[in-house]
Write a protein that holds these residues in place. Structure first.
Motif, PDB file in Angstrom:
ATOM      1  N   ALA A  46       0.848  -1.201   0.000  1.00 53.58           N
ATOM      2  CA  ALA A  46       0.000   0.000   0.000  1.00 53.58           C
ATOM      3  C   ALA A  46       0.876   1.240   0.000  1.00 53.58           C
ATOM      4  CB  ALA A  46      -0.883   0.005   1.249  1.00 53.58           C
ATOM      5  N   CYS A  47       0.617   2.151  -0.929  1.00 55.83           N
ATOM      6  CA  CYS A  47       1.339   3.426  -0.874  1.00 55.83           C
ATOM      7  C   CYS A  47       0.912   4.142   0.394  1.00 55.83           C
ATOM      8  CB  CYS A  47       1.006   4.280  -2.093  1.00 55.83           C
ATOM      9  SG  CYS A  47       1.868   3.714  -3.550  1.00 55.83           S
ATOM     10  N   GLY A  48       1.897   4.509   1.179  1.00 55.99           N
ATOM     11  CA  GLY A  48       1.606   5.098   2.489  1.00 55.99           C
ATOM     12  C   GLY A  48       1.624   6.611   2.451  1.00 55.99           C
ATOM     13  N   GLN A  84       3.272  -1.259   4.074  1.00 54.53           N
ATOM     14  CA  GLN A  84       2.888   0.120   3.702  1.00 54.53           C
ATOM     15  C   GLN A  84       4.088   1.020   3.955  1.00 54.53           C
ATOM     16  OE1 GLN A  84      -0.510   1.896   5.815  1.00 54.53           O
ATOM     17  NE2 GLN A  84      -0.981   2.973   3.911  1.00 54.53           N
ATOM     18  N   ASN A  85       4.466   1.751   2.922  1.00 56.69           N
ATOM     19  CA  ASN A  85       5.685   2.558   3.079  1.00 56.69           C
ATOM     20  C   ASN A  85       5.386   3.899   3.743  1.00 56.69           C
ATOM     21  OD1 ASN A  85       4.395   3.513   0.559  1.00 56.69           O
ATOM     22  ND2 ASN A  85       6.069   4.969   0.690  1.00 56.69           N
ATOM     23  N   ILE A  86       6.439   4.470   4.280  1.00 57.25           N
ATOM     24  CA  ILE A  86       6.374   5.827   4.829  1.00 57.25           C
ATOM     25  C   ILE A  86       7.257   6.684   3.927  1.00 57.25           C
ATOM     26  CG2 ILE A  86       6.990   7.279   6.823  1.00 57.25           C
ATOM     27  CD1 ILE A  86       4.732   5.343   7.528  1.00 57.25           C
ATOM     28  N   GLY A 246      13.838   9.624  -6.331  1.00 59.89           N
ATOM     29  CA  GLY A 246      12.526  10.010  -6.840  1.00 59.89           C
ATOM     30  C   GLY A 246      11.478   9.200  -6.080  1.00 59.89           C
ATOM     31  N   TRP A 247      10.327   9.782  -5.896  1.00 61.27           N
ATOM     32  CA  TRP A 247       9.255   9.140  -5.117  1.00 61.27           C
ATOM     33  C   TRP A 247       8.890   7.767  -5.683  1.00 61.27           C
ATOM     34  CZ3 TRP A 247       3.586  10.839  -6.151  1.00 61.27           C
ATOM     35  CH2 TRP A 247       2.710  10.229  -5.268  1.00 61.27           C
ATOM     36  N   HIS A 248       8.810   7.650  -7.016  1.00 59.12           N
ATOM     37  CA  HIS A 248       8.397   6.374  -7.609  1.00 59.12           C
ATOM     38  C   HIS A 248       9.433   5.268  -7.357  1.00 59.12           C
ATOM     39  CE1 HIS A 248       6.095   9.448  -9.465  1.00 59.12           C
ATOM     40  NE2 HIS A 248       6.939   9.703 -10.448  1.00 59.12           N
ATOM     41  N   GLU A 250      11.167   4.810  -4.751  1.00 53.55           N
ATOM     42  CA  GLU A 250      11.041   4.303  -3.379  1.00 53.55           C
ATOM     43  C   GLU A 250      10.096   3.109  -3.335  1.00 53.55           C
ATOM     44  OE1 GLU A 250       9.629   7.635  -1.121  1.00 53.55           O
ATOM     45  OE2 GLU A 250      11.358   8.878  -1.643  1.00 53.55           O
ATOM     46  N   CYS A 251       8.933   3.267  -3.974  1.00 54.33           N
ATOM     47  CA  CYS A 251       7.924   2.210  -3.855  1.00 54.33           C
ATOM     48  C   CYS A 251       8.350   0.944  -4.586  1.00 54.33           C
ATOM     49  CB  CYS A 251       6.562   2.720  -4.324  1.00 54.33           C
ATOM     50  SG  CYS A 251       5.803   3.794  -3.074  1.00 54.33           S
ATOM     51  N   SER A 252       9.041   1.073  -5.740  1.00 53.59           N
ATOM     52  CA  SER A 252       9.544  -0.135  -6.425  1.00 53.59           C
ATOM     53  C   SER A 252      10.515  -0.879  -5.508  1.00 53.59           C
ATOM     54  CB  SER A 252      10.288   0.231  -7.708  1.00 53.59           C
ATOM     55  OG  SER A 252       9.398   0.524  -8.751  1.00 53.59           O
ATOM     56  N   PRO A 275       1.321   9.831 -12.428  1.00 49.36           N
ATOM     57  CA  PRO A 275       2.368   8.964 -12.968  1.00 49.36           C
ATOM     58  C   PRO A 275       2.908   7.957 -11.958  1.00 49.36           C
ATOM     59  CG  PRO A 275       3.334  11.041 -12.302  1.00 49.36           C
ATOM     60  CD  PRO A 275       1.857  11.143 -12.018  1.00 49.36           C
ATOM     61  N   HIS A 276       2.543   8.078 -10.660  1.00 55.38           N
ATOM     62  CA  HIS A 276       3.245   7.289  -9.639  1.00 55.38           C
ATOM     63  C   HIS A 276       3.222   5.785  -9.936  1.00 55.38           C
ATOM     64  CE1 HIS A 276       5.114   6.415  -5.871  1.00 55.38           C
ATOM     65  NE2 HIS A 276       4.047   5.810  -5.373  1.00 55.38           N
ATOM     66  N   HIS A 277       2.038   5.221 -10.114  1.00 56.11           N
ATOM     67  CA  HIS A 277       1.980   3.763 -10.304  1.00 56.11           C
ATOM     68  C   HIS A 277       2.435   3.333 -11.692  1.00 56.11           C
ATOM     69  CE1 HIS A 277      -0.955   3.235  -6.698  1.00 56.11           C
ATOM     70  NE2 HIS A 277       0.298   3.415  -6.350  1.00 56.11           N
ATOM     71  N   ASP A 279       4.805   4.722 -13.411  1.00 61.92           N
ATOM     72  CA  ASP A 279       6.269   4.765 -13.408  1.00 61.92           C
ATOM     73  C   ASP A 279       6.837   3.644 -12.539  1.00 61.92           C
ATOM     74  OD1 ASP A 279       5.845   6.927 -14.980  1.00 61.92           O
ATOM     75  OD2 ASP A 279       6.704   8.421 -13.622  1.00 61.92           O
ATOM     76  N   GLU A 280       6.173   3.422 -11.415  1.00 63.80           N
ATOM     77  CA  GLU A 280       6.628   2.358 -10.518  1.00 63.80           C
ATOM     78  C   GLU A 280       6.543   1.004 -11.226  1.00 63.80           C
ATOM     79  OE1 GLU A 280       4.500   2.244  -6.743  1.00 63.80           O
ATOM     80  OE2 GLU A 280       5.107   0.158  -6.546  1.00 63.80           O
ATOM     81  N   ARG A 281       5.454   0.807 -11.957  1.00 65.63           N
ATOM     82  CA  ARG A 281       5.277  -0.469 -12.671  1.00 65.63           C
ATOM     83  C   ARG A 281       6.387  -0.660 -13.708  1.00 65.63           C
ATOM     84  NH1 ARG A 281       2.610  -1.916 -17.425  1.00 65.63           N
ATOM     85  NH2 ARG A 281       2.069  -4.136 -17.435  1.00 65.63           N
TER      86      ARG A 281
HETATM   87 ZN    ZN Z   1       3.852   4.562  -3.699  1.00 66.30          ZN
END
Ligand code: ZN
Ligand code: AMP
Length: 485
Positions: A46-48, A84-86, A246-248, A250-252, A275-277, A279-281
Motif C-alpha cells: 500500500a502506498c503510504g 505500507q511505506n512511509i 525520486g518518489w516512484h 522508493e515504492c519499487s 504517474p506514480h503507479h 512509473d513504478e510499474r
Molecule cells: Zn507509492
C-alpha cells in the motif's frame, strides 16, 4: 429473505458458498477474482503517507481500503501480508504529473523540506512526528497495522541497487546534471494502468517553460535526483553524486524488497494511477523482467461538503476535528463504509452525525444481550457482499435487514457482533462511551495540575472553560471525571 445461491463446493478448506474474493483491477478495468499467488498468503503493498502534515479524512479513507481488503481476505480464509511505506523524502510539491510524465526539478521542492522550513525543525523531526500521528489516526479508525512500515529514508541502499541494475540493463541513464532518468520508451506497455500512452503524452514544462534538458525524452522521469548544494538535508552519496531518490523509485525498491517480485495487490488513491503507479510499474517490471504486481486497486477521492479537500481552499478536515466536534472517530469509518471504496463520497458533518447516531443504536442493541445464534443465511449474504469487490453498502444493508427482521434480540445482537469482525466499528462497546475532545482533555489536564499545585482559582477558571465547551468536570476520589452536559 437472505437466500444466496447454491453451495458451490469445497476447495482447500474454503467455504465457497459466499463466492470468491473479487476486487476492481484498474489495469484489467473490471472486477476480477483475487487469490494468493502462492495458494495461501496474499501479499499487498500500500502506498503510504507522505509524512509532512496530518493526514486528512480523505487520505484516511484511502488507508482504510487496505484494512477492508485484509478483512475480506479473512472472510475468504486467506492469510495476508501487508507492507505500507512511509514517504519521508523525495515527494515533490507539484509531483502531480499534470502536463505529462515530466517531472522537472527546478519547479518543485521536497514536501518534507518545505515543511521543515515552515516549522523550523529538521526534516526528520517533521517526518517522525507526522508518522506517529498517522499511526494514531489509523488506530482511531480501527485500521489494523500493516506487517511493516519501511521508511524511504532508511532504504536508500535498495534504491541504489535498483537504479544500478536499471542502468546496466539499459532502462535508465545518467543525465547531464547527475540525475538518473528512466527511459520511458524502454517500457513496451507503458500506460497499461492509466491509459496514458507515451505517444499521446504532451511534453511537461519546468518553471521556465522548457522541458528538462537533462532528459533524452520528455516523458522520462528521475529515478534519482541530483541535489543542489543548497540542499543540506535528506541527501545521500551515490555512484552518480549527491542526491535523493525520486518518489516512484522508493515504492519499487521497498515493495520488491519486502514482498518479493510477485505481489498480489498494490493499493493507493486514484490520483496515484499516473504517474506514480505507471512509473513504478515500469521500473519494477524492468528490474524483475516480468510483471511484478498482479492487481492495481485504487480508492476514489473524498469530497467534503461538496468540495475537494485542499489546503489552498481551506477545506481540510482531520480525524481530530471530527473528535473535537464530539463524534466517535468510528462514525467516520461507518460513513466511509456507506459507499463502496471506488465511488466518490461527499462527506458532510450531517452524514458524520447520522453515522455517529447509528453506531450508538447498534451498540445499544448488543448491550446486555447474550446467547444468540448467528443466522446462517444473513451471514452468507453479508459475506458475499463483502467479498464482491468490497460492496460494503450492501453488507450494511444486510445488517439493517437483520434489525428489521423477526429474529430475537439475542440473535440480532449475535449477528451484529459477528458482522463487526469485518466492519470494525466496535459494536460491542457500551453505547454511552464518548470520546473526549482534545481541547477538553487538555484543559482537564491543566486543571489536574492546578489542583495538584493547590491553585484553586486556576482550577475554578479551568472548570468554567471546560463548561463553556459543553463538558462537566467532577472531582472524585479517583481524580477528575468528565461528562458531556
Ligand atoms: Zn507509492
Ligand atoms: P499523501 O500522504 O499525500 O501521499 O497521500 C496519501 C494517500 O491519500 C494517497 O494514496 C492519495 O492518493 C490519497 N488521497 C489524497 N487525497 C485524497 C482524497 N481527497 N480522498 C481520498 N484519498 C486521497
Amino acid at each position: 429473505m437472505f437466500g444466496y445461491g447454491a453451495i458451490l463446493g469445497g476447495g482447500i478448506g474454503r467455504d465457497l458458498r459466499f463466492g470468491v474474493m473479487k476486487l476492481y483491477d484498474t489495469r484489467a478495468r473490471a472486477a476480477v477474482d483475487v487469490a494468493p499467488h502462492d495458494g495461501s498468503t496474499l501479499t499487498l503493498y500500500a502506498c503510504g503517507p507522505t509524512v509532512y502534515r496530518f493526514a486528512h479524512v480523505g487520505n484516511v479513507r484511502t488507508f482504510l481500503l487496505t484494512d477492508l481488503i485484509a478483512r475480506a481476505a479473512a472472510l475468504a480464509s486467506y492469510k495476508i501480508k501487508i507492507v505500507q511505506n512511509i514517504t519521508d523524502v523525495g515527494h515533490m510539491i507539484d509531483d502531480t504529473g499534470l502536463g505529462g510524465a515530466d517531472e522537472g526539478q527546478g519547479d518543485t521542492e521536497d514536501k518534507l523540506l518545505a515543511q521543515s522550513r515552515t516549522e523550523n525543525k529538521s526534516a526528520l523531526d517533521i517526518a517522525r512526528f507526522y508518522e506517529a500521528a498517522f499511526h494514531t489516526d489509523l488506530a482511531r479508525l480501527n485500521i489494523r497495522p500493516a506487517n511493516s512500515y519501511p521508511r524511504a529514508s532508511e532504504t536508500i541502499g535498495l534504491m541504489i541497487t535498483l537504479i544500478s541494475t536499471l542502468i546496466d540493463r539499459g532502462h535508465a541513464y545518467i543525465g547531464g546534471d547527475g540525475s538518473v532518468f528512466f527511459d520511458a520508451r524502454s517500457c513496451a506497455d507503458y500506460g497499461a494502468i492509466s491509459g496514458n500512452r507515451l505517444d499521446a503524452l504532451k511534453p511537461g514544462h519546468r518553471f521556465d517553460g522548457e522541458t528538462d534538458p537533462n532528459k533524452r525524452f520528455h516523458a522520462d522521469w528521475a529515478l534519482w535526483k541530483f541535489a543542489p548544494s543548497t540542499r543540506t538535508q535528506l541527501v545521500w552519496e551515490t555512484p552518480w553524486g549527491v542526491g535523493f531518490p525520486g518518489w516512484h523509485t522508493e515504492c519499487s525498491a521497498m515493495s520488491i524488497d519486502q514482498l518479493g517480485d510477485h505481489i498480489d495487490i498494490h493499493t493507493g488513491g486514484i490520483d496515484l494511477r499516473f504517474p506514480h503507479h505507471e512509473d513504478e510499474r515500469a521500473q519494477s517490471n524492468a528490474f524483475a523482467e516480468h510483471d511484478v504486481v498482479k492487481h492495481w486497486v485504487h480508492a476514489e477521492h473524498l469530497l467534503f461538503e461538496g468540495r475537494k479537500m485542499s489546503k489552498s481552499t481551506g477545506n481540510v478536515v482531520l480525524v481530530q476535528d471530527v473528535i473535537d466536534r464530539g463524534f466517535d472517530p468510528l462514525a467516520l469509518r461507518l460513513s466511509f463504509l456507506g459507499s463502496r471504496y471506488r465511488t466518490q463520497i461527499d462527506l458532510t458533518w450531517d452524514s458524520i452525525a447520522a453515522a455517529d447516531a447509528q453506531l450508538k443504536k447498534w451498540r445499544q442493541r448488543t448491550s446486555n444481550v447474550a446467547g444468540g445464534v448467528v443466522d446462517d443465511s444473513a451471514k452468507q449474504a453479508f459475506t458475499a457482499a463483502f467479498l464482491d469487490d468490497l460492496d460494503t453498502p450492501r453488507a450494511l444493508q444486510v445488517l439493517r435487514d437483520v434489525e428489521k427482521s423477526s429474529m430475537s434480540d439475542a440473535d440480532k445482537a449475535a449477528f451484529i457482533l459477528w458482522a463487526d469482525e469485518s466492519l470494525g466499528l466496535d459494536l460491542d462497546r457500551p453505547a454511552d462511551v464518548v470520546d473526549i475532545p482534545l481541547e477538553v482533555q487538555q484543559l482537564s489536564d491543566k486543571r489536574a495540575a492546578a489542583r495538584e499545585a493547590k491553585n484553586w482559582a486556576a482550577s475554578d477558571e479551568l472548570r468554567d472553560q471546560i463548561a463553556a465547551l459543553g463538558w462537566e468536570v467532577r472531582d472524585t476520589a479517583g481524580g477528575q471525571e468528565l461528562s458531556a452536559k
